[in-house]
Write an enzyme that holds these catalytic residues in place. Structure first.
Site, mmCIF file in Angstrom:
data_model
loop_
_atom_site.group_PDB
_atom_site.id
_atom_site.type_symbol
_atom_site.label_atom_id
_atom_site.label_comp_id
_atom_site.label_asym_id
_atom_site.label_seq_id
_atom_site.Cartn_x
_atom_site.Cartn_y
_atom_site.Cartn_z
ATOM 1 N N HIS A 1 0.848 -1.245 -0.034
ATOM 2 C CA HIS A 1 -0.092 0.100 -0.155
ATOM 3 C C HIS A 1 0.868 1.425 0.165
ATOM 4 O O HIS A 1 1.881 1.487 0.189
ATOM 5 C CB HIS A 1 -1.076 0.100 1.247
ATOM 6 C CG HIS A 1 -1.766 -1.068 1.043
ATOM 7 N ND1 HIS A 1 -3.024 -1.163 1.992
ATOM 8 C CD2 HIS A 1 -2.248 -1.792 0.148
ATOM 9 C CE1 HIS A 1 -3.831 -2.056 1.772
ATOM 10 N NE2 HIS A 1 -3.495 -2.646 0.511
ATOM 11 N N GLU B 1 1.210 3.917 2.022
ATOM 12 C CA GLU B 1 1.768 4.155 3.280
ATOM 13 C C GLU B 1 3.388 3.246 3.336
ATOM 14 O O GLU B 1 4.257 4.030 3.725
ATOM 15 C CB GLU B 1 1.131 3.871 4.393
ATOM 16 C CG GLU B 1 -0.415 4.358 4.374
ATOM 17 C CD GLU B 1 -1.683 3.529 3.780
ATOM 18 O OE1 GLU B 1 -1.569 3.089 2.836
ATOM 19 O OE2 GLU B 1 -2.497 3.439 4.375
ATOM 20 N N CYS C 1 -5.463 1.785 6.352
ATOM 21 C CA CYS C 1 -6.285 0.576 6.723
ATOM 22 C C CYS C 1 -5.628 -0.119 8.213
ATOM 23 O O CYS C 1 -4.812 -0.083 8.362
ATOM 24 C CB CYS C 1 -6.413 -0.604 5.731
ATOM 25 S SG CYS C 1 -4.584 -1.472 5.473
ATOM 26 N N CYS D 1 -1.851 -1.190 7.391
ATOM 27 C CA CYS D 1 -0.961 -0.055 7.213
ATOM 28 C C CYS D 1 -1.001 0.697 8.668
ATOM 29 O O CYS D 1 -0.055 1.251 8.788
ATOM 30 C CB CYS D 1 -1.594 0.769 6.037
ATOM 31 S SG CYS D 1 -1.195 -0.197 4.689
#
Length: 169
Positions: free
Chosen positions: A56, A58, A81, A90
């Site tokens: 992701h 991040e 998330c 995350c």
């Protein structure tokens, strides 16, 4: 000298630009861009999510920043998330990296997880702010919505993935 609001908007706009780069590539997940800035307001990492890339936005920004992530501020268009899917949460990666503040445009639109990432971050002592540039971010928060102008084959593929795998992220 720029105010926090002005610099925050600039960093969030960059996160939105990065998220825009993932349109058509992140489905069935939402389009997410992330920017990490150190205490001197210097860019130390950024990233955007693609489904095939697995990581992701991040996590990509954290990896790019390395040790410079510690004590930094994460600017992101969507709440990190908090659940396990193809990747770990995350929010946990943000906490582990030592990021001290998260500024997000909006909460996750998925009602099953909305607000949980923010709650996890706050429990760990991370400062959280949201709502800035939310109207600009909303279309990117849902991968299918962001693809409304994409070629039909992408839209069909997105619909099929959502059918088979359920809601993204």
């Amino acid at each position: 000298m720029k105010t926090f609001l002005e610099t925050g908007q600039n960093h969030l706009r960059r996160a939105l630009e990065l998220a825009q780069q993932s349109v058509g590539l992140a489905s069935p997940n939402p389009n997410v861009g992330a920017v990490l800035v150190d205490g001197d307001d210097k860019l130390v990492g950024e990233g955007f999510h693609t489904y095939e890339g697995v990581k992701h936005a991040e996590v990509l920004a954290i990896e790019q920043a390395g040790e410079n992530a510690r004590g930094s501020t994460l600017y992101i268009n969507l709440e990190p998330c908090s659940h396990q899917g193809r990747t770990g949460p995350c929010a946990d990666a943000v906490i582990a990296a030592g990021i001290t503040r998260v500024v997000a445009c909006m909460a996750d639109p998925n009602p099953a997880v909305s607000g949980r990432g923010f709650a996890r971050l706050r429990q760990a002592g991370v400062q959280v702010a949201s709502g800035l540039l939310e109207e600009e971010a909303r279309p990117l928060g849902d991968g299918l919505q962001a693809m409304k102008h994409a070629p039909m084959c992408n839209i069909c593929g997105t619909s099929m993935m959502r059918f088979w795998w359920g809601w993204g992220r």
